[in-house]
Design a protein around this motif. Structure first.
Motif, PDB file in Angstrom:
ATOM      1  N   ILE A 116       0.845  -1.201   0.000  1.00 28.21           N
ATOM      2  CA  ILE A 116       0.000   0.000   0.000  1.00 28.21           C
ATOM      3  C   ILE A 116       0.878   1.247   0.000  1.00 28.21           C
ATOM      4  O   ILE A 116       0.618   2.200  -0.743  1.00 28.21           O
ATOM      5  N   LEU A 117       1.937   1.246   0.814  1.00 29.51           N
ATOM      6  CA  LEU A 117       2.823   2.412   0.870  1.00 29.51           C
ATOM      7  C   LEU A 117       3.499   2.644  -0.484  1.00 29.51           C
ATOM      8  O   LEU A 117       3.623   3.789  -0.932  1.00 29.51           O
ATOM      9  N   ARG A 118       3.937   1.575  -1.138  1.00 29.29           N
ATOM     10  CA  ARG A 118       4.570   1.717  -2.457  1.00 29.29           C
ATOM     11  C   ARG A 118       3.577   2.298  -3.471  1.00 29.29           C
ATOM     12  O   ARG A 118       3.923   3.160  -4.278  1.00 29.29           O
ATOM     13  N   ARG A 119       2.347   1.816  -3.417  1.00 32.00           N
ATOM     14  CA  ARG A 119       1.325   2.301  -4.351  1.00 32.00           C
ATOM     15  C   ARG A 119       1.065   3.795  -4.146  1.00 32.00           C
ATOM     16  O   ARG A 119       0.788   4.525  -5.088  1.00 32.00           O
ATOM     17  N   LEU A 120       1.174   4.260  -2.886  1.00 35.26           N
ATOM     18  CA  LEU A 120       0.949   5.672  -2.583  1.00 35.26           C
ATOM     19  C   LEU A 120       2.201   6.528  -2.768  1.00 35.26           C
ATOM     20  O   LEU A 120       2.158   7.741  -2.577  1.00 35.26           O
ATOM     21  N   GLY A 121       3.324   5.883  -3.096  1.00 33.78           N
ATOM     22  CA  GLY A 121       4.561   6.621  -3.341  1.00 33.78           C
ATOM     23  C   GLY A 121       5.398   6.894  -2.105  1.00 33.78           C
ATOM     24  O   GLY A 121       6.270   7.752  -2.119  1.00 33.78           O
ATOM     25  N   TYR A 122       5.161   6.157  -1.022  1.00 34.97           N
ATOM     26  CA  TYR A 122       5.948   6.318   0.195  1.00 34.97           C
ATOM     27  C   TYR A 122       7.041   5.264   0.223  1.00 34.97           C
ATOM     28  O   TYR A 122       7.068   4.339  -0.574  1.00 34.97           O
ATOM     29  N   GLY A 123       7.946   5.396   1.206  1.00 35.89           N
ATOM     30  CA  GLY A 123       9.026   4.430   1.375  1.00 35.89           C
ATOM     31  C   GLY A 123       8.495   3.072   1.795  1.00 35.89           C
ATOM     32  O   GLY A 123       7.283   2.876   1.900  1.00 35.89           O
ATOM     33  N   PRO A 124       9.390   2.120   2.046  1.00 33.67           N
ATOM     34  CA  PRO A 124       8.952   0.764   2.368  1.00 33.67           C
ATOM     35  C   PRO A 124       8.278   0.625   3.726  1.00 33.67           C
ATOM     36  O   PRO A 124       7.595  -0.353   3.983  1.00 33.67           O
ATOM     37  N   ALA A 125       8.466   1.600   4.609  1.00 34.85           N
ATOM     38  CA  ALA A 125       7.883   1.482   5.952  1.00 34.85           C
ATOM     39  C   ALA A 125       7.572   2.865   6.505  1.00 34.85           C
ATOM     40  O   ALA A 125       8.138   3.865   6.074  1.00 34.85           O
ATOM     41  N   LEU A 126       6.679   2.880   7.460  1.00 38.26           N
ATOM     42  CA  LEU A 126       6.371   4.115   8.181  1.00 38.26           C
ATOM     43  C   LEU A 126       7.422   4.336   9.249  1.00 38.26           C
ATOM     44  O   LEU A 126       8.049   3.388   9.721  1.00 38.26           O
ATOM     45  N   PRO A 127       7.604   5.588   9.662  1.00 39.67           N
ATOM     46  CA  PRO A 127       8.550   5.829  10.753  1.00 39.67           C
ATOM     47  C   PRO A 127       8.098   5.101  12.028  1.00 39.67           C
ATOM     48  O   PRO A 127       6.908   4.969  12.283  1.00 39.67           O
ATOM     49  N   VAL A 128       9.071   4.645  12.784  1.00 39.03           N
ATOM     50  CA  VAL A 128       8.768   3.966  14.046  1.00 39.03           C
ATOM     51  C   VAL A 128       8.240   5.009  15.021  1.00 39.03           C
ATOM     52  O   VAL A 128       8.799   6.094  15.145  1.00 39.03           O
ATOM     53  N   HIS A 129       7.147   4.694  15.704  1.00 40.63           N
ATOM     54  CA  HIS A 129       6.636   5.646  16.677  1.00 40.63           C
ATOM     55  C   HIS A 129       6.920   5.154  18.093  1.00 40.63           C
ATOM     56  O   HIS A 129       7.389   4.042  18.306  1.00 40.63           O
ATOM     57  N   PHE A 130       6.624   6.021  19.052  1.00 37.77           N
ATOM     58  CA  PHE A 130       6.991   5.757  20.439  1.00 37.77           C
ATOM     59  C   PHE A 130       6.442   4.434  20.954  1.00 37.77           C
ATOM     60  O   PHE A 130       7.121   3.718  21.684  1.00 37.77           O
ATOM     61  N   LEU A 131       5.208   4.103  20.606  1.00 38.27           N
ATOM     62  CA  LEU A 131       4.610   2.871  21.113  1.00 38.27           C
ATOM     63  C   LEU A 131       5.391   1.640  20.644  1.00 38.27           C
ATOM     64  O   LEU A 131       5.610   0.707  21.407  1.00 38.27           O
ATOM     65  N   GLY A 132       5.833   1.659  19.386  1.00 41.42           N
ATOM     66  CA  GLY A 132       6.652   0.555  18.872  1.00 41.42           C
ATOM     67  C   GLY A 132       7.978   0.454  19.614  1.00 41.42           C
ATOM     68  O   GLY A 132       8.448  -0.635  19.938  1.00 41.42           O
ATOM     69  N   LYS A 133       8.576   1.613  19.907  1.00 36.74           N
ATOM     70  CA  LYS A 133       9.836   1.611  20.665  1.00 36.74           C
ATOM     71  C   LYS A 133       9.613   1.103  22.086  1.00 36.74           C
ATOM     72  O   LYS A 133      10.431   0.352  22.629  1.00 36.74           O
ATOM     73  N   ALA A 134       8.502   1.495  22.708  1.00 32.59           N
ATOM     74  CA  ALA A 134       8.191   1.037  24.063  1.00 32.59           C
ATOM     75  C   ALA A 134       7.968  -0.474  24.079  1.00 32.59           C
ATOM     76  O   ALA A 134       8.417  -1.169  24.996  1.00 32.59           O
ATOM     77  N   ALA A 135       7.285  -0.992  23.067  1.00 35.94           N
ATOM     78  CA  ALA A 135       7.049  -2.439  22.981  1.00 35.94           C
ATOM     79  C   ALA A 135       8.370  -3.180  22.858  1.00 35.94           C
ATOM     80  O   ALA A 135       8.616  -4.173  23.560  1.00 35.94           O
ATOM     81  N   THR A 136       9.239  -2.701  21.971  1.00 34.21           N
ATOM     82  CA  THR A 136      10.543  -3.340  21.780  1.00 34.21           C
ATOM     83  C   THR A 136      11.358  -3.284  23.064  1.00 34.21           C
ATOM     84  O   THR A 136      11.987  -4.270  23.459  1.00 34.21           O
ATOM     85  N   ALA A 137      11.344  -2.145  23.743  1.00 29.55           N
ATOM     86  CA  ALA A 137      12.086  -2.016  25.006  1.00 29.55           C
ATOM     87  C   ALA A 137      11.576  -3.013  26.038  1.00 29.55           C
ATOM     88  O   ALA A 137      12.371  -3.674  26.721  1.00 29.55           O
ATOM     89  N   ASN A 138      10.252  -3.151  26.156  1.00 27.07           N
ATOM     90  CA  ASN A 138       9.684  -4.119  27.097  1.00 27.07           C
ATOM     91  C   ASN A 138      10.154  -5.534  26.781  1.00 27.07           C
ATOM     92  O   ASN A 138      10.525  -6.291  27.683  1.00 27.07           O
ATOM     93  N   LEU A 139      10.138  -5.885  25.510  1.00 24.92           N
ATOM     94  CA  LEU A 139      10.558  -7.239  25.120  1.00 24.92           C
ATOM     95  C   LEU A 139      12.051  -7.442  25.378  1.00 24.92           C
ATOM     96  O   LEU A 139      12.463  -8.510  25.844  1.00 24.92           O
ATOM     97  N   LEU A 140      12.853  -6.423  25.087  1.00 26.94           N
ATOM     98  CA  LEU A 140      14.292  -6.567  25.307  1.00 26.94           C
ATOM     99  C   LEU A 140      14.647  -6.618  26.793  1.00 26.94           C
ATOM    100  O   LEU A 140      15.683  -7.166  27.165  1.00 26.94           O
ATOM    101  N   TYR A 141      13.788  -6.062  27.664  1.00 29.98           N
ATOM    102  CA  TYR A 141      13.964  -6.238  29.109  1.00 29.98           C
ATOM    103  C   TYR A 141      13.506  -7.633  29.533  1.00 29.98           C
ATOM    104  O   TYR A 141      14.082  -8.246  30.426  1.00 29.98           O
TER     105      TYR A 141
END
Length: 195
Positions: A116-141
């Motif tokens: 969908i992003l490619r079709r709309l002319g955006y890059g391969p992914a959306l920027p990582v937002h805070f919630l994604g970083k918080a989830a990753t931090a929780n898992l890495l702990y």
């Protein structure tokens, strides 16, 4: 130096840290599944977590953000998470349902979001937002604590309680972040359709 050339940089300290994290993934898996050197595996996991924080901090402080860095950093995070989940499940420290719940979210996002992003002319992914970083931090702990919980000693029970708390919160936040990415994509689609 133009903004475009700065974005295209490859040889930066933050990118080197991300690359070192990537190279540590097979070493980590070997430590967990081969000699079962959990102390070294936990140390490597802790160093990977610290370098994840450090590369982002340095990239912003030294103005060394780059396209490559935006790809390498989350890739290293995902590979450490997958390797750790596989190692923990293979050693029967966590159930397989948990080991599959996290990659399933990534698989769904990979199937849905990039086309969908490619079709709309955006890059391969959306920027990582805070919630994604918080989830990753929780898992890495959670992961080092769950490794510690699999041993005997005074630290096993507290590590189990805190490790499972981080694992449950991290998994919930990880899925919530995935839902937010889908919502972002829907908003982009609506914006593209409106005149």
């Amino acid at each position: 130096m133009s903004v475009k050339s700065a974005e295209d940089r490859i040889w930066t300290i933050p990118n080197a840290l991300s690359l070192a994290r990537l190279l540590g993934v097979p070493v980590f898996l070997w430590l967990v599944l081969g000699p079962r050197a959990d102390g070294w595996a936990i140390l490597l996991l802790a160093l990977a977590g610290a370098s994840d924080w450090l590369d982002g901090k340095l990239a912003r402080a030294w103005n060394q953000t780059s396209r490559l860095g935006r790809l390498l950093d989350p890739l290293a995070d995902r590979l450490y998470i997958l390797a750790t989940l596989f190692g923990l499940a293979a050693r029967e420290i966590i159930p397989w349902w948990l080991a599959l719940a996290i990659p399933l979210r990534d698989l769904l996002l990979v199937v849905i979001v990039p086309p969908i992003l490619r079709r709309l002319g955006y890059g391969p992914a959306l920027p990582v937002h805070f919630l994604g970083k918080a989830a990753t931090a929780n898992l890495l702990y959670a992961f080092p604590l769950l490794f510690l919980a699999s041993h005997t000693g005074w630290y096993a029970d507290p590590a189990r309680i805190v490790g499972w708390a981080f694992a449950i919160w991290g998994t919930g936040l990880y899925w919530w972040a995935g839902v937010l990415y889908v919502v972002q994509v829907r908003q982009l689609v609506k914006g593209a359709k409106s005149p």
